[in-house]
Design a protein around this motif. Structure first.
Motif, PDB file in Angstrom:
ATOM      1  N   VAL A  38       0.872  -1.178   0.000  1.00 60.27           N
ATOM      2  CA  VAL A  38       0.000   0.000   0.000  1.00 60.27           C
ATOM      3  C   VAL A  38       0.904   1.222   0.000  1.00 60.27           C
ATOM      4  N   THR A  39       0.754   2.065  -1.019  1.00 54.89           N
ATOM      5  CA  THR A  39       1.562   3.275  -1.117  1.00 54.89           C
ATOM      6  C   THR A  39       0.662   4.495  -0.937  1.00 54.89           C
ATOM      7  N   ASP A  40       1.261   5.603  -0.608  1.00 52.67           N
ATOM      8  CA  ASP A  40       0.484   6.835  -0.462  1.00 52.67           C
ATOM      9  C   ASP A  40       0.465   7.648  -1.757  1.00 52.67           C
ATOM     10  N   GLU A 125      14.305 -13.116 -10.194  1.00 51.37           N
ATOM     11  CA  GLU A 125      14.547 -12.586  -8.855  1.00 51.37           C
ATOM     12  C   GLU A 125      14.956 -11.108  -8.887  1.00 51.37           C
ATOM     13  N   ARG A 126      15.736 -10.717  -9.898  1.00 48.02           N
ATOM     14  CA  ARG A 126      16.157  -9.310  -9.989  1.00 48.02           C
ATOM     15  C   ARG A 126      14.969  -8.387 -10.191  1.00 48.02           C
ATOM     16  N   THR A 127      13.980  -8.825 -10.966  1.00 47.61           N
ATOM     17  CA  THR A 127      12.780  -8.003 -11.186  1.00 47.61           C
ATOM     18  C   THR A 127      12.010  -7.834  -9.887  1.00 47.61           C
ATOM     19  N   LEU A 128      11.853  -8.916  -9.138  1.00 47.89           N
ATOM     20  CA  LEU A 128      11.151  -8.831  -7.857  1.00 47.89           C
ATOM     21  C   LEU A 128      11.887  -7.921  -6.889  1.00 47.89           C
ATOM     22  N   ASN A 129      13.208  -8.024  -6.835  1.00 41.82           N
ATOM     23  CA  ASN A 129      13.977  -7.173  -5.928  1.00 41.82           C
ATOM     24  C   ASN A 129      13.824  -5.691  -6.277  1.00 41.82           C
ATOM     25  N   ALA A 130      13.843  -5.380  -7.568  1.00 41.34           N
ATOM     26  CA  ALA A 130      13.669  -3.983  -7.987  1.00 41.34           C
ATOM     27  C   ALA A 130      12.268  -3.488  -7.646  1.00 41.34           C
ATOM     28  N   LEU A 131      11.262  -4.303  -7.910  1.00 45.31           N
ATOM     29  CA  LEU A 131       9.882  -3.937  -7.603  1.00 45.31           C
ATOM     30  C   LEU A 131       9.687  -3.773  -6.102  1.00 45.31           C
ATOM     31  N   ASP A 132      10.212  -4.706  -5.332  1.00 47.99           N
ATOM     32  CA  ASP A 132      10.083  -4.644  -3.875  1.00 47.99           C
ATOM     33  C   ASP A 132      10.780  -3.416  -3.310  1.00 47.99           C
ATOM     34  N   THR A 136       8.490  -0.680  -1.551  1.00 53.75           N
ATOM     35  CA  THR A 136       8.708  -0.589  -0.108  1.00 53.75           C
ATOM     36  C   THR A 136       9.093   0.827   0.286  1.00 53.75           C
ATOM     37  N   ARG A 137       9.890   1.471  -0.555  1.00 56.92           N
ATOM     38  CA  ARG A 137      10.243   2.865  -0.259  1.00 56.92           C
ATOM     39  C   ARG A 137       9.020   3.771  -0.317  1.00 56.92           C
ATOM     40  N   ARG A 141       2.535   1.358   4.635  1.00 55.20           N
ATOM     41  CA  ARG A 141       2.479   0.133   5.409  1.00 55.20           C
ATOM     42  C   ARG A 141       2.361  -1.019   4.422  1.00 55.20           C
ATOM     43  N   GLU A 142       2.817  -2.173   4.811  1.00 52.41           N
ATOM     44  CA  GLU A 142       2.667  -3.339   3.964  1.00 52.41           C
ATOM     45  C   GLU A 142       1.460  -4.123   4.447  1.00 52.41           C
ATOM     46  N   ALA A 143       0.561  -4.464   3.549  1.00 56.18           N
ATOM     47  CA  ALA A 143      -0.637  -5.209   3.935  1.00 56.18           C
ATOM     48  C   ALA A 143      -0.262  -6.635   4.287  1.00 56.18           C
ATOM     49  N   VAL A 144      -0.984  -7.195   5.195  1.00 58.67           N
ATOM     50  CA  VAL A 144      -0.701  -8.556   5.650  1.00 58.67           C
ATOM     51  C   VAL A 144      -1.529  -9.551   4.896  1.00 58.67           C
TER      52      VAL A 144
END
Length: 144
Positions: A38-40, A125-132, A136-137, A141-144
């Motif tokens: 969830v981003t603002d 994995e590199r794509t997921l790391n970049a997206l995350d 995340t920045r 908050r991160e939804a559960v």
């Protein structure tokens, strides 16, 4: 050159090629994803950045779906096909026609706090790391 004959140079280049292929295969692992952020930010801003970021990756496509979601598709030659193709030349060149495909489904929802990003599928994995890292920045908050 340095007392090496053609056989030694051929063996040396073959070893370097195999080590490079093993390193590339290890580096480009697939991962399964099922996450939500969830981003603002506004949904249009998130969509624009995701579309531009994913569309710029070589060997991928970023296309919209009728339900308003997006699919990021990665197609590549699998590691085993490259390795076997090199060792079984010239017929091994046919193995370079083998492709692996992975789809990552991205869905954006309006949230009272901004934008909810749901990501499900398989991707490098590199794509997921970049997206995350990016989401995340931006996340409150991160939804559960």
């Amino acid at each position: 050159m340095f007392g090496l004959g053609y056989a030694e140079l051929f063996l040396l280049m073959g070893t370097v090629l195999v080590l490079t292929l093993v390193w590339q295969g290890w580096r480009a692992r697939w991962v399964s994803v099922s996450r939500e952020w969830v981003t603002d930010l506004d949904i249009d801003d998130v969509e624009d950045v995701l579309r531009r970021s994913f569309a710029a990756v070589p060997g991928t496509t970023w296309r919209s779906q009728p339900d308003g979601s997006w699919v990021h598709t990665v197609r590549r030659v699998p590691f085993w096909a490259v390795l076997l193709g090199v060792f079984t030349l010239p017929l091994g060149l046919l193995l370079f026609l083998v492709k692996e495909t992975a789809d990552l489904h991205v869905r954006l929802f309006r949230d009272e706090q901004g934008c909810r990003v749901l990501v499900v599928g398989r991707t490098p994995e590199r794509t997921l790391n970049a997206l995350d890292s990016w989401l995340t920045r931006m996340a409150k908050r991160e939804a559960v």
